[in-house]
Write an enzyme that holds these catalytic residues in place. Structure first.
Site, mmCIF file in Angstrom:
data_model
loop_
_atom_site.group_PDB
_atom_site.id
_atom_site.type_symbol
_atom_site.label_atom_id
_atom_site.label_comp_id
_atom_site.label_asym_id
_atom_site.label_seq_id
_atom_site.Cartn_x
_atom_site.Cartn_y
_atom_site.Cartn_z
ATOM 1 N N SER A 263 12.658 130.364 -74.863
ATOM 2 C CA SER A 263 13.285 129.699 -76.005
ATOM 3 C C SER A 263 13.231 130.647 -77.182
ATOM 4 O O SER A 263 12.664 131.727 -77.099
ATOM 5 C CB SER A 263 12.511 128.430 -76.345
ATOM 6 O OG SER A 263 11.264 128.793 -76.898
ATOM 7 N N LYS A 264 13.820 130.209 -78.267
ATOM 8 C CA LYS A 264 13.842 131.004 -79.492
ATOM 9 C C LYS A 264 12.426 131.509 -79.840
ATOM 10 O O LYS A 264 12.246 132.614 -80.310
ATOM 11 C CB LYS A 264 14.326 130.143 -80.663
ATOM 12 C CG LYS A 264 15.757 130.372 -81.128
ATOM 13 C CD LYS A 264 16.011 131.708 -81.691
ATOM 14 C CE LYS A 264 17.336 132.009 -82.293
ATOM 15 N NZ LYS A 264 17.742 133.350 -81.925
ATOM 16 N N ARG A 265 11.429 130.654 -79.586
ATOM 17 C CA ARG A 265 10.055 131.007 -79.924
ATOM 18 C C ARG A 265 9.618 132.301 -79.241
ATOM 19 O O ARG A 265 8.866 133.082 -79.782
ATOM 20 C CB ARG A 265 9.088 129.894 -79.489
ATOM 21 C CG ARG A 265 8.919 128.782 -80.481
ATOM 22 C CD ARG A 265 8.000 127.741 -79.898
ATOM 23 N NE ARG A 265 8.515 127.198 -78.633
ATOM 24 C CZ ARG A 265 7.965 127.388 -77.455
ATOM 25 N NH1 ARG A 265 6.868 128.076 -77.326
ATOM 26 N NH2 ARG A 265 8.504 126.859 -76.359
ATOM 27 N N GLY A 267 11.178 134.868 -78.666
ATOM 28 C CA GLY A 267 11.895 136.077 -79.083
ATOM 29 C C GLY A 267 13.388 135.880 -78.993
ATOM 30 O O GLY A 267 13.880 134.766 -79.075
#
Ligand code: GLU
Length: 500
Positions: A263-265, A267
């Site tokens: 996910s965005k988290r 990277g």
């Protein structure tokens, strides 16, 4: 078997995600390998989240990856249109069919009520199923509520029996009786949406997907494992219509290096970001192909490295049997390594061409130089970088007008014998004329050593520092011929001035 037809069916809600790119690539490889067709279908019935801008972005990303498709929104094809928002009237016919056969019923439950019911069920530890409130309404009641202007969706009567799927990745998958409750095939239209036909509502993903996969004659559906819970609903719809479902391959999840779903988290997640950062599509695709797939045992790629496979090799070796059940881990360091491998192995002229925008972005004017010159520079520096975007920095030496002396290089030039080494070097270079050749530079250290009696590090370090201003970098015999005699001599003067 009849023709292989597969599809990539993105919902246009932002740039192409790397997970989506992997799904697309597996479908692309499968179609290429078996001479099939790849269809690109835009699943934009969720009109709150879908935008034309996102569609443009996704199609642009697919193009950036260099992946073609035979049918799709901009290329057309025998099953056009390929945007679900343009197929609404077609879905209406199939909804009517289910309605006529009493396989669906009007559901007047509001979203708020359904959410409340779902939460209550979950609190009790039950799988949240639709509780059947509207299934019990008589046809007359439903009609009269519709006439009074009440909004309704249509809910499919989920058969209560066990479904079995023979999946190409997961093997035998059993969906136990009672796993799935009655589900919506159309919902009440949202803001800006119109019913597809009076009293029919607006179709949802599971429904449109089945109609389209059937009408578009899909032979295989290769998609992410997270769709398995949709698959059982879709199998029910195929059965209701009396259609044979396509074969399925549900590919394993992609996890971030934190072992959580990517996910965005964790990277960067979009293909666009990776390409903007200077990753090569070839490296990205090669890397993605090995997230959840493995070439047949014993296959030896021409690269000499077991994990570096050309597109042609990926096409020839791709098969559904190689798809793994275990999740793939997105290891950015491995991707970086792969990218540097590709930067070193693609033709230098190709790297030069692709690096052009990065040079421009870094503010370098390349017009003064020929393409040949840039290719030579790339040949010398490409071993030092991981990303295309690092090339301008690595090429600094060849592009800067005033050389810069780094601190370590200044130390090297302050050694007691350094000045005599540099003077001998200048003397030898000035004594010759014409273009500076690799051979001349190759012989230079020996001549300087004979003249000065200096050897080893004390010889090489000042020579390098005096021309480049650095103590590390590519070999001098590669750098100096590109710079040219005049520029080398000028740089030495400028750097010696800075060293004083
Ligand atoms: N539109 C769906 C998605 O983007 C595709 C599902 C499918 O492949 O059936 O997740």
């Amino acid at each position: 078997m009849s023709q292989i037809r597969v599809r990539f069916a993105p919902s246009p809600t932002g740039h192409l995600h790397v997970g989506g790119a992997r799904t697309l690539f597996f479908n692309w490889l499968f179609a290429k390998k078996l001479g099939g067709a790849l269809v690109l279908r835009v699943e934009d019935t969720d009109q709150v989240r879908s935008t034309r801008e996102s569609e443009r972005m996704i199609l642009g990303d697919v193009e950036r990856l260099g992946l073609d498709y035979q049918e799709g929104p901009n290329v057309g094809g025998p099953h056009a249109p390929y945007r679900q928002s343009e197929r609404l009237s077609l879905y209406a016919d199939y909804v009517r069919r289910l309605l006529a056969e009493d396989r669906v019923y009007y559901c007047f439950c509001s979203d708020e009520l359904l959410t409340q019911k779902r939460e209550a069920a979950m609190k009790l530890g039950r799988t949240p199923h639709y509780d059947g409130t509207c299934a019990r309404l008589s046809k007359e009641e439903a009609q009269s509520r519709l006439k009074q202007g009440e909004k309704a969706g249509l809910r499919f009567r989920a058969p209560q029996k066990t479904y079995v799927l023979q999946d190409h990745v997961r093997g035998r998958v059993e969906f136990k009786e009672g796993m799935v409750g009655d589900f919506l095939v159309t919902r009440t239209p949202g803001a800006g949406e119109k019913e597809i036909a009076e009293g029919i509502g607006f179709p949802v993903y599971n429904f449109c997907c089945v109609i389209d996969d059937h009408l578009m004659e899909m032979s295989h559906v290769i998609r992410a494992e997270e769709h398995l819970s949709n698959t059982v609903r879709q199998l029910m719809l195929y059965e209701a219509f009396g259609w044979t479902p396509p074969e399925f391959a549900h590919i394993a999840l992609v996890l971030g290096s934190d072992r959580q779903k990517l996910s965005k988290r964790s990277g960067d997640v979009s293909v666009f970001e990776y390409i903007e950062k200077g990753y090569l599509p070839e490296a990205l695709l090669n890397f993605l192909s090995l997230l959840g797939w493995w070439p047949p045992a014993g296959f030896k790629p021409a690269s000499g490295h077991p994990e570096v496979l050309s597109i042609a090799e990926l096409i020839s070796t791709f098969n559904l049997e190689g798809l793994q059940k275990a999740p793939g881990v997105f290891d950015v360091q491995k991707l970086q390594w792969m990218n540097s491998f590709y930067i070193r192995s693609l033709p230098a002229a190709e790297i030069a061409r692709r690096a052009q925008p990065f040079f421009e972005g870094a503010g370098f004017q390349l017009e003064k130089h020929s393409q040949d010159w840039l290719v030579k520079v790339i040949e010398v520096i490409r071993g030092e970088v991981t990303l295309l975007s690092e090339l301008p920095q690595a090429a600094q030496l060849f592009l800067e007008s005033t050389p810069h002396l780094e601190a370590e290089a200044k130390v090297a030039l302050s050694e007691p014998t350094a000045l005599s080494v540099v003077e001998a070097m200048v003397g030898t270079l000035s004594a010759n004329q014409g273009p500076l050749t690799v051979e001349e530079v190759d012989g230079l250290p020996k001549r300087v050593s004979t003249q000065t009696g200096v050897k080893g590090k004390s010889l090489y370090m000042p020579m390098r520092a005096a021309v480049t201003g650095k103590i590390h970098g590519p070999e001098l015999k590669l750098i100096l011929p590109i710079l040219g005699r005049e520029s080398v001599l000028k740089r030495i003067q400028a750097l010696l001035t800075q060293a004083r």
